[in-house]
Design a protein around this motif. Structure first.
Motif, PDB file in Angstrom:
ATOM      1  N   PRO A  19       9.278  43.009  87.904  1.00 49.14           N
ATOM      2  CA  PRO A  19      10.453  41.933  87.672  1.00 49.14           C
ATOM      3  C   PRO A  19       9.979  40.506  87.344  1.00 49.14           C
ATOM      4  CG  PRO A  19       9.603  42.473  90.171  1.00 49.14           C
ATOM      5  CD  PRO A  19       8.668  43.228  88.973  1.00 49.14           C
ATOM      6  N   VAL A  20      10.949  39.838  86.680  1.00 49.51           N
ATOM      7  CA  VAL A  20      10.818  38.284  86.400  1.00 49.51           C
ATOM      8  C   VAL A  20      12.298  37.560  86.580  1.00 49.51           C
ATOM      9  CG1 VAL A  20       8.969  38.742  84.584  1.00 49.51           C
ATOM     10  CG2 VAL A  20      11.438  38.796  83.912  1.00 49.51           C
ATOM     11  N   LEU A  21      12.170  36.577  86.827  1.00 43.91           N
ATOM     12  CA  LEU A  21      13.077  35.645  86.943  1.00 43.91           C
ATOM     13  C   LEU A  21      13.285  34.918  85.621  1.00 43.91           C
ATOM     14  CD1 LEU A  21      15.506  33.954  88.477  1.00 43.91           C
ATOM     15  CD2 LEU A  21      13.551  32.440  89.197  1.00 43.91           C
ATOM     16  N   ILE A  22      14.773  34.923  84.814  1.00 44.72           N
ATOM     17  CA  ILE A  22      14.696  34.059  83.790  1.00 44.72           C
ATOM     18  C   ILE A  22      14.853  32.788  83.976  1.00 44.72           C
ATOM     19  CG2 ILE A  22      16.383  34.085  81.815  1.00 44.72           C
ATOM     20  CD1 ILE A  22      14.585  36.649  81.961  1.00 44.72           C
ATOM     21  N   ARG A  23      14.197  31.675  83.350  1.00 42.82           N
ATOM     22  CA  ARG A  23      14.398  30.410  83.529  1.00 42.82           C
ATOM     23  C   ARG A  23      15.160  30.010  82.471  1.00 42.82           C
ATOM     24  NH1 ARG A  23      11.824  25.923  81.358  1.00 42.82           N
ATOM     25  NH2 ARG A  23      11.940  23.984  82.705  1.00 42.82           N
ATOM     26  N   LYS A  24      14.997  30.297  81.024  1.00 41.99           N
ATOM     27  CA  LYS A  24      15.735  29.652  80.041  1.00 41.99           C
ATOM     28  C   LYS A  24      15.826  30.837  79.160  1.00 41.99           C
ATOM     29  CE  LYS A  24      15.467  25.975  76.630  1.00 41.99           C
ATOM     30  NZ  LYS A  24      14.651  24.939  76.333  1.00 41.99           N
ATOM     31  N   VAL A  25      16.824  30.852  78.070  1.00 41.16           N
ATOM     32  CA  VAL A  25      17.188  31.863  77.198  1.00 41.16           C
ATOM     33  C   VAL A  25      17.520  31.030  75.934  1.00 41.16           C
ATOM     34  CG1 VAL A  25      18.569  33.757  76.190  1.00 41.16           C
ATOM     35  CG2 VAL A  25      18.213  33.702  78.803  1.00 41.16           C
ATOM     36  N   ALA A  26      16.479  30.839  75.024  1.00 40.62           N
ATOM     37  CA  ALA A  26      17.073  30.099  73.787  1.00 40.62           C
ATOM     38  C   ALA A  26      17.234  31.330  72.686  1.00 40.62           C
ATOM     39  CB  ALA A  26      15.641  29.555  73.652  1.00 40.62           C
ATOM     40  N   SER A  27      17.341  30.669  71.484  1.00 33.61           N
ATOM     41  CA  SER A  27      17.671  31.361  70.206  1.00 33.61           C
ATOM     42  C   SER A  27      16.775  32.531  69.889  1.00 33.61           C
ATOM     43  CB  SER A  27      18.144  30.580  69.110  1.00 33.61           C
ATOM     44  OG  SER A  27      16.851  29.858  68.729  1.00 33.61           O
ATOM     45  N   GLN A  28      15.315  32.199  70.080  1.00 30.93           N
ATOM     46  CA  GLN A  28      14.235  33.065  69.833  1.00 30.93           C
ATOM     47  C   GLN A  28      13.356  33.464  70.655  1.00 30.93           C
ATOM     48  OE1 GLN A  28      13.384  33.507  66.333  1.00 30.93           O
ATOM     49  NE2 GLN A  28      15.177  32.508  65.796  1.00 30.93           N
ATOM     50  N   THR A  29      13.361  32.762  71.915  1.00 30.61           N
ATOM     51  CA  THR A  29      12.495  33.140  73.095  1.00 30.61           C
ATOM     52  C   THR A  29      13.231  33.118  74.550  1.00 30.61           C
ATOM     53  OG1 THR A  29      12.048  30.991  73.387  1.00 30.61           O
ATOM     54  CG2 THR A  29      10.590  32.084  71.906  1.00 30.61           C
ATOM     55  N   VAL A  30      12.601  33.860  75.428  1.00 28.80           N
ATOM     56  CA  VAL A  30      13.075  33.755  76.682  1.00 28.80           C
ATOM     57  C   VAL A  30      11.735  33.451  77.480  1.00 28.80           C
ATOM     58  CG1 VAL A  30      13.749  35.456  78.750  1.00 28.80           C
ATOM     59  CG2 VAL A  30      14.363  35.698  76.463  1.00 28.80           C
ATOM     60  N   THR A  60      13.685  38.720  70.172  1.00 29.78           N
ATOM     61  CA  THR A  60      13.818  39.911  69.387  1.00 29.78           C
ATOM     62  C   THR A  60      13.242  41.216  69.806  1.00 29.78           C
ATOM     63  OG1 THR A  60      13.272  38.215  67.859  1.00 29.78           O
ATOM     64  CG2 THR A  60      14.425  40.156  66.984  1.00 29.78           C
ATOM     65  N   GLY A  61      13.589  42.057  69.988  1.00 27.83           N
ATOM     66  CA  GLY A  61      13.173  43.327  70.340  1.00 27.83           C
ATOM     67  C   GLY A  61      12.598  43.405  71.906  1.00 27.83           C
ATOM     68  N   LEU A  62      13.161  42.571  72.602  1.00 26.58           N
ATOM     69  CA  LEU A  62      12.914  42.487  74.066  1.00 26.58           C
ATOM     70  C   LEU A  62      13.634  43.689  74.660  1.00 26.58           C
ATOM     71  CD1 LEU A  62      11.207  40.872  76.186  1.00 26.58           C
ATOM     72  CD2 LEU A  62      13.325  39.600  76.676  1.00 26.58           C
ATOM     73  N   LYS A  63      12.649  44.684  75.370  1.00 25.85           N
ATOM     74  CA  LYS A  63      13.196  45.779  76.240  1.00 25.85           C
ATOM     75  C   LYS A  63      13.342  45.320  77.525  1.00 25.85           C
ATOM     76  CE  LYS A  63      12.556  49.089  72.630  1.00 25.85           C
ATOM     77  NZ  LYS A  63      11.254  50.283  72.187  1.00 25.85           N
TER      78      LYS A  63
END
Length: 115
Positions: free
Chosen positions: A23-34, A82-85
């Motif tokens: 499990p991870v906590l999402i801090r930021k979602v950008a156009s190319q990265t998380v 991209t491709g993040l499952k």
């Protein structure tokens, strides 16, 4: 997927080869990265230095976690979008969002004093 969501994804180990789904906590979602922080339920056997970087989630059950868990604020990880499952788990409670922000500010201040 958005800030303060909890998801499960594959994270590589830092000191050895391989990795695991965690499990991870999402801090930021950008156009190319998380950007995300790892979450762990393994706290007791960590050193005092490591423990000071771990924020204890208060509302872990409502966030979708199976057991008491800590957010590791010591390292921020970046993943290509991209491709993040991933698998959705839940969302950090408003209380935990406020407390983790305060915890992070204090941790940064402490690190500045130590350096």
């Amino acid at each position: 997927m958005k800030t303060n969501d909890l998801i499960t994804l594959y994270v590589s180990f830092v000191q050895t080869k391989g990795g695991k789904s965690r499990p991870v906590l999402i801090r930021k979602v950008a156009s190319q990265t998380v950007e995300a922080f790892k979450i762990t339920s393994k706290y007791q056997n960590k050193s005092a230095y490591i423990k000071q970087q771990y924020y204890p989630t208060k509302n872990w059950q409502s966030a979708g976690l199976n057991r008491p868990s800590w957010v590791d604020l010591g390292n921020l990880y970046q993943f290509p979008k991209t491709g993040l499952k991933f698998k959705e788990i839940g969302h950090l409670s408003r209380l935990d969002q406020i407390k983790i922000a305060d915890f992070a500010v204090k941790l940064r201040a402490k690190r500045k004093l130590e350096s």
